[in-house]
Scaffold this motif. Structure first.
Motif, short mmCIF file in Angstrom:
data_model
loop_
_atom_site.label_atom_id
_atom_site.label_comp_id
_atom_site.label_asym_id
_atom_site.label_seq_id
_atom_site.Cartn_x
_atom_site.Cartn_y
_atom_site.Cartn_z
N LYS A 78 -13.98 6.32 14.91
CA LYS A 78 -13.69 7.63 14.30
C LYS A 78 -12.64 7.57 13.18
O LYS A 78 -12.77 8.28 12.18
N ASP A 79 -11.65 6.73 13.33
CA ASP A 79 -10.59 6.71 12.32
C ASP A 79 -11.03 6.10 11.00
O ASP A 79 -10.47 6.40 9.96
N ASP A 80 -12.01 5.22 11.08
CA ASP A 80 -12.46 4.51 9.87
C ASP A 80 -13.89 4.86 9.51
O ASP A 80 -14.58 4.07 8.87
N TRP A 81 -14.32 6.01 9.95
CA TRP A 81 -15.74 6.40 9.85
C TRP A 81 -16.25 6.34 8.41
O TRP A 81 -17.27 5.68 8.14
N TYR A 82 -15.59 6.98 7.50
CA TYR A 82 -16.11 7.03 6.12
C TYR A 82 -15.85 5.73 5.36
O TYR A 82 -16.60 5.38 4.46
N ASN A 83 -14.81 5.02 5.72
CA ASN A 83 -14.50 3.78 4.98
C ASN A 83 -15.38 2.62 5.40
O ASN A 83 -15.79 1.80 4.59
N ASN A 84 -15.67 2.54 6.69
CA ASN A 84 -16.32 1.33 7.20
C ASN A 84 -17.69 1.52 7.82
O ASN A 84 -18.43 0.55 7.94
N TYR A 85 -17.97 2.72 8.31
CA TYR A 85 -19.16 2.85 9.14
C TYR A 85 -20.26 3.75 8.57
O TYR A 85 -21.43 3.40 8.66
N PHE A 86 -19.87 4.87 8.01
CA PHE A 86 -20.86 5.87 7.63
C PHE A 86 -21.92 5.32 6.67
O PHE A 86 -23.11 5.56 6.82
N ASN A 87 -21.47 4.55 5.68
CA ASN A 87 -22.45 4.02 4.71
C ASN A 87 -23.15 2.75 5.20
O ASN A 87 -23.97 2.18 4.50
N LYS A 88 -22.83 2.33 6.40
CA LYS A 88 -23.52 1.14 6.95
C LYS A 88 -24.53 1.51 8.03
O LYS A 88 -25.06 0.64 8.72
N LEU A 89 -24.75 2.81 8.21
CA LEU A 89 -25.68 3.24 9.26
C LEU A 89 -27.11 2.82 8.90
O LEU A 89 -27.53 2.92 7.75
N ASN A 90 -27.84 2.30 9.90
CA ASN A 90 -29.26 1.96 9.70
C ASN A 90 -30.11 3.04 10.34
O ASN A 90 -30.07 3.21 11.55
N TYR A 91 -30.85 3.75 9.50
CA TYR A 91 -31.68 4.83 10.03
C TYR A 91 -33.09 4.31 10.33
O TYR A 91 -33.70 3.65 9.49
N HIS A 92 -33.57 4.60 11.51
CA HIS A 92 -34.94 4.25 11.89
C HIS A 92 -35.67 5.57 12.15
O HIS A 92 -35.38 6.25 13.14
N ILE A 93 -36.60 5.87 11.24
CA ILE A 93 -37.23 7.19 11.34
C ILE A 93 -38.67 7.06 11.87
O ILE A 93 -39.44 6.24 11.37
N SER A 94 -38.98 7.83 12.86
CA SER A 94 -40.38 7.90 13.28
C SER A 94 -40.82 9.37 13.27
O SER A 94 -40.08 10.25 13.73
N VAL A 95 -42.00 9.58 12.69
CA VAL A 95 -42.50 10.96 12.57
C VAL A 95 -43.86 11.05 13.26
O VAL A 95 -44.70 10.16 13.11
N ASN A 96 -44.03 12.08 14.03
CA ASN A 96 -45.29 12.28 14.72
C ASN A 96 -45.79 13.71 14.46
O ASN A 96 -45.22 14.66 14.95
N VAL A 97 -46.84 13.77 13.62
CA VAL A 97 -47.37 15.09 13.26
C VAL A 97 -48.74 15.28 13.90
O VAL A 97 -49.54 14.36 13.94
N ASN A 98 -48.97 16.45 14.38
CA ASN A 98 -50.28 16.77 14.96
C ASN A 98 -50.84 17.99 14.24
O ASN A 98 -50.34 19.10 14.38
#
Lengths: 351, 363
Positions: free
Chosen positions: A319-339
């Protein structure tokens, strides 16, 4: 004797005549605009005269409270804020933080009042002559509700939600923008705030994607190469993992609005392909929006809040270093299921 | 004269237990245990069991006597009178706190332009007048108000349930368990323990006392369930931050009630239930004080004096909200602890006496 005195006393006290306010003596405010100029705050208040007419009062003051008090120098009635529908911040308000305590403390402002930011002066928005309802605050609320309900291209930000997000150290504020186009009010998507200052904007697609990511959609329209579809029942589940992997799972049901190519809609494989086409479109768009959010360095989706709620121990580490170290290193895995469950009235394509 | 029904005692227990939760108990608990307050209420249910059993024990001891005479019988005239006066002082303090809470709530949400003195005076007249009418009127009125309060509670409950967001309660157990336990104990002290004022009613005043213990236990369970729902719904809808931010989060959450899509902005009607509860509680406190002091039941001057003192002191002591909130957070639980300890002593003394008399029945 004592009983008689008591009865007289009660008659005097309970008659309801003490300190009463006649309805005619109240200035019922429905819209409120806040601007800033060289003289401090400019407060513009829309007061209802009858159900078709309203008056706008505008005054200056060094502080918000002073501006409100100065309203009495031009408005002869007691200002009544309980029916306030909208608060609009003008484009010259550099930080909304300074005003929040005033709203939160004022007893007669309801917590469900809608808050907007404008790319013009708030006073001009309230004074604009519109084609529809003559009471502008009602018009603004109706336009915003319609944009949200039918397109999911904005959000209805209540004062309560604004305060809650502001008080939440793990989340940033997103605020809907209102503008004037050809004298017509238009909800122009949303602005990203960081530390209560505007740092970036979400366009139409980004706004829809933001609503998908925050599980806040009613209905939305997706246009792809081969079809237009109306998606509803959109639900999003975001799971965060300790290794900065974020799994976004989106499910939606759709109704076909328009098919742009001659296709056999009775064929399962064709429907599956169309589903895939929509899923890919949503996935690509969401990726673009996430990139934009990452570049803005403002956690408007509340990923850190998700860590706080679901991975508390890991949250304490990051939490203390969220924007400096972590936020821009997040790996997003998106799955979409449309019917695509509904093809509309016709079974065949007219092309 | 046996003219009270067990159902009226049931109503009094529920109304008095809940009255101090809104504005006092919930705020104290929320400040200690934050978003885990609903868990604190579940623990408070267990911690309150000895209190309710102690109440039943004292209530069943010397059924024809009220608490002040029971104390003299248990501890002798001198010690009994001292304990009685300590409890009267505690009752006074609770009365003063409730009076301020009642006036402050009315001032904040109903009559913000009316002078505080006028609001207090009207309540005072009502409370004193009810006391003049006696216990039969108080208890019957409580029963009627309980039905009204029940309706005012159930409608918003069902309406607000779908609006809850369980995510607001996460992460679970972020508070130290000691804090949750402390919060639970404070809930017991500030809510359930209020029913000690009902011990001023001798059991013989009730007819059909066969099932009275079951009524008491049932009232306790229902009170705790109501407390749980108040905290659960408030925390779920407003979230922990806004719940701590607002002075009366329970009231703010009622603003979201929308019945049948056309009945909205009814929070002032719904919150009447809390005013009803506080009014009954203060009335019972004045009844407790005047009946613990006076020997001759016909004298009406003591309820007038007690009511006036409670009203004036609530104005004098709590000059502003800050003093009130500091008092309920830091001092009130300690004062209530004195009454709690005294009741433990009374219960132990009753048990010892029963053992000496070879009386094996617990209640």
């Amino acid at each position: 004797m004592a009983k008689k005195i008591l009865v007289v006393l009660l008659i005097l006290l309970l008659a309801g005549c003490y300190n009463y306010n006649e309805l005619n003596d109240l200035a019922i405010a429905v819209g409120l605009g806040i601007d800033k100029d060289e003289n401090g705050y400019v407060v513009s208040l829309e007061i209802v005269n009858d159900n078709k007419d309203s008056t706008i009062y505008s005054v200056n003051g060094d502080t918000l409270d002073e501006a409100f008090s100065n309203l009495y120098s031009i408005c002869p009635k007691k200002i009544f804020l309980s029916h306030l529908e909208v608060i609009i911040y003008g484009n010259n308000i550099d930080n909304i933080k300074d005003t929040l305590d005033f709203w939160a403390r004022k007893k007669d402002i309801r917590e469900d009042v809608l808050v907007f930011l404008s790319d013009k002066k708030a006073k001009d928005i309230l004074k604009a002559t519109t084609n529809s309802k003559t009471i502008k605050a009602f018009n603004i609320k109706d336009v915003a509700t319609s944009t949200y309900t039918n397109l999911s291209a904005t959000k209805l930000l209540t004062l309560n939600e604004l305060l809650d997000t502001y008080l939440n150290p793990n989340k940033e504020i997103v605020i809907p923008i209102i503008t004037l186009i050809n004298k017509n009010l238009k909800i122009k998507n949303m602005a990203i705030l960081k530390d209560t200052k505007v740092i970036n904007y979400l366009d139409n697609t980004d706004s829809v994607n933001y609503n998908i990511l925050t599980n806040n959609t009613k209905e939305l329209i997706i246009n792809t190469k081969n079809l237009s579809t109306n998606l509803n029942n959109v639900s999003t589940n975001i799971k965060v993992k300790d290794d900065l992997n974020v799994y976004i799972n989106i499910k939606a049901k759709g109704t076909l609005i328009d098919v742009k190519k001659n296709l056999n809609l009775n064929n399962k494989e064709v429907i599956a392909e169309l589903n895939n086409e929509i899923e890919k479109d949503i996935k690509d768009n969401i990726n673009n929006t996430l990139n934009k959010i990452t570049n803005s360095n403002s956690d408007i989706i509340g990923i850190l809040d998700n860590y706080y709620k679901n991975k508390y121990k890991y949250y304490l580490n990051i939490k203390d270093d969220w924007y400096n170290n972590y936020f821009n290193k997040l790996n997003y895995h998106i799955s979409v299921n449309v019917n695509l469950y509904d093809k509309g009235k016709s079974l065949k394509v007219i092309k | 004269m046996s003219n009270l029904k067990p159902l009226e005692l049931f109503s009094l227990i529920i109304i008095i237990s809940i009255a101090s939760f809104v504005g006092i108990g919930f705020n104290v608990a929320l400040n200690i245990s934050g978003q885990d307050t609903y868990l604190a209420i579940i623990i408070a249910f267990l911690l309150g069991i000895p209190s309710i059993l102690g109440f039943i024990l004292i209530f069943n001891y010397e059924k024809e006597l009220s608490l002040n005479f029971k104390l003299q019988k248990l501890f002798g005239e001198v010690l009994g009178t001292i304990i009685n006066y300590i409890l009267i002082i505690v009752a006074f303090i609770i009365g003063i706190t409730y009076m301020y809470n009642l006036i402050n709530f009315t001032l904040n949400h109903y009559l913000d332009n009316t002078p505080i003195f006028i609001i207090g005076l009207i309540y005072l007249l009502l409370i004193v007048y009810t006391n003049f009418k006696g216990l039969t009127t108080i208890s019957r009125m409580t029963f009627i108000l309980l039905i009204i309060n029940f309706v005012l509670f159930m409608f918003p409950l069902f309406n607000l349930m779908p609006k809850t967001n369980i995510d607001n309660l996460k992460p679970l157990l972020t508070n130290n368990f000691n804090n949750i336990l402390k919060s639970a104990f404070n809930i017991v002290l500030l809510t359930i323990n209020n029913i000690f004022i009902l011990l001023i009613i001798p059991q013989k005043r009730f007819k059909n006392t066969k099932k009275i213990n079951k009524y008491i236990i049932l009232a306790y369970i229902i009170s705790i369930i109501i407390l749980f729902f108040i905290s659960f719904i408030t925390l779920n809808i407003l979230g922990p931050r806004l719940s701590l931010f607002y002075q009366d989060p329970e009231y703010i959450v009622l603003k979201q009630v929308n019945l049948f899509n056309f009945l909205n902005r009814i929070e002032n009607i719904i919150s009447m239930q809390w005013l009803n509860g506080l009014y009954i509680s203060i009335t019972m406190i004045i009844y407790y004080i005047s009946n613990s002091i006076k020997k001759d039941n016909d004298k009406k001057i003591i309820p007038v004096l007690a009511g006036t003192i409670v009203f004036i002191l609530s104005m004098v002591i709590f000059k502003n909200n800050t003093i009130f909130y500091n008092f309920i957070m830091n001092i009130l639980p300690q004062i209530r602890l004195i009454a709690y300890i005294l009741f433990i002593i009374i219960c132990i003394t009753i048990l010892i006496k029963k053992k000496k008399n070879n009386d094996k029945s617990l209640f």
